[in-house]
Each structure stands twice: as structure tokens, then as C-alpha cells.
Design a protein around this motif. Structure first.
Motif: not given
Length: 222
Positions: A113-135
Motif C-alpha cells: 500500500a502506498g508504493r504505486f499510484a492506483p488506477t481506475p481499474e484498481h478502484g473499480a475492483l476494490a469497489e466491487e470487492a467491498g460491495r460483495l463482502a458487504g452483501e
């Protein structure tokens, strides 16, 4: 339709490229999990490829780290989708935690964490991962299987606590993580809430996200 003779060489080249890429990524994961500040040359050595060959595939260490984390996020999403299909709410929740811990995807968070600049793809996958785990979490809570005072952002902290266990090599680490996962699971069950509410509150999404932005663009990923 292309003839077999036309398709075969291309298919073979692609297959070989995929194998080479897998070797590089496996080596990168091993190297950077042990020493996040290690140079790219250490990855090339571990993968058994020349440094120029590695740089043809990944232009920088930052790009290599970003790809590793994308793979980790994709794996998390796969695990979460499979767990969500489990009929029993507690079984789905347990399958999520066991799958994530066994796959060791959160070691990437702990170390990179913090060693590279996240891309929109990272953000989209992280959002999906969080949504699924939350469900999965909310379904288990609605079924009164998981304690009601657990929030979505508590789960990454559980994963990271277990990912931080590194004592005796991969096999020993995996065994210890499974041992302590059992303690976490026992404390997450709804009946554990009878012993008292959790103190304070879980981390905010901003707190979790800040770790990934801390060094972006600072040259930390040389």
C-alpha cells in the motif's frame, strides 16, 4: 474462420507469453512480500529472466506492483462471488474469510500500500470487492449469524491481522493463520455479542483508502 496452421503459432506465442508473465508475477510476489524495497533486478533473478526481458513486459517497478495488486483484487472478487453463492448465510461469510485468508491476498495490502499510484481499474475492483463482502456480511447479520456491531470496514482489518503472521515459512504461516482465523470466527458469531459490544468504531473508508494514496507520485516505487 482461421485455419489451424494460422492459429496455432499465435496461440502458442500467447500461451508462452502468459507462462512467462506468470513466472515473473510469482517471483515478484515472493520478492516483494519478503522485501518491498527490493529492486526489480531481484525479481528478474528470481524469475530466471534477463532484466531487459522483464522491462519489456513491465516498464517500471511501480507498474509491476500495480499489476500484482490488480491480481490480488481479482482473486478477492472471485472468492467473494463464489462465497456469495453459498446458500447458508454463515457458510457464505465463513467461506469468504477462509478463502481470502488462504489466498493471502491481503499480504499485498500490508506490504505494498502506498508504493504505486492506483488506477481506475484498481478502484473499480476494490469497489466491487467491498460491495460483495458487504452483501455477504449483511446477509449473515440479517440471519442473526454474525454479530450486529460488525461493519464492512472491520473485515479488511481481520484479513490484515492474519496476513501479518510471518514466522516460519509459507506452510507454517498458513497453518497459524488458519488457527487464528478460528479465533476471529468465534468472536464474529452473533452469540459472541452477549459478552459485550465492540468498543469504538471500525475504520472509515477514507482511512482505508488513504494508505493507497500516501506515497503516490513520490517516487517510492522506483
Amino acid at each position: 474462420m482461421s485455419t489451424p496452421s494460422t492459429d496455432a503459432p499465435l496461440s502458442g506465442r500467447r500461451a508462452q507469453a502468459a507462462r512467462n508473465d506468470a513466472v515473473i508475477l510469482d517471483a515478484a510476489r515472493e520478492v516483494f512480500m519478503a522485501a518491498p524495497d527490493a529492486p526489480v533486478s531481484a525479481v528478474a533473478h528470481a524469475a530466471g529472466v534477463g532484466i531487459s526481458a522483464l522491462y519489456r513486459r513491465y516498464a517500471s517497478k511501480e507498474e509491476l506492483l500495480a499489476t500484482l495488486c490488480l491480481d490480488g483484487l481479482r482473486r478477492f472478487v472471485e472468492i467473494a462471488r463464489a462465497a456469495r453463492d453459498t446458500a447458508d448465510p454463515w457458510g457464505a461469510f465463513e467461506a469468504l474469510l477462509r478463502g481470502v485468508v488462504d489466498a493471502d491476498v491481503h499480504s499485498l495490502t500490508v506490504h505494498l500500500a502506498g508504493r504505486f499510484a492506483p488506477t481506475p481499474e484498481h478502484g473499480a475492483l476494490a469497489e466491487e470487492a467491498g460491495r460483495l463482502a458487504g452483501e455477504i456480511l449483511r446477509r449473515a447479520q440479517d440471519a442473526r449469524a454474525v454479530r450486529s456491531d460488525v461493519v464492512d470496514t472491520d473485515l479488511p482489518m481481520v484479513y490484515e491481522q492474519l496476513a501479518a503472521i510471518r514466522l516460519g515459512g509459507p506452510a507454517r504461516d498458513a497453518a497459524l493463520r488458519r488457527r487464528y482465523l478460528e479465533l476471529h470466527l468465534a468472536s464474529l458469531r452473533a452469540d459472541a455479542e452477549a459478552h459485550g459490544a465492540l468498543p469504538g468504531h471500525g475504520p472509515s473508508q477514507a482511512e482505508l483508502g488513504a494508505r493507497w494514496q500516501r506515497e503516490a507520485g513520490t517516487g517510492a516505487a522506483r
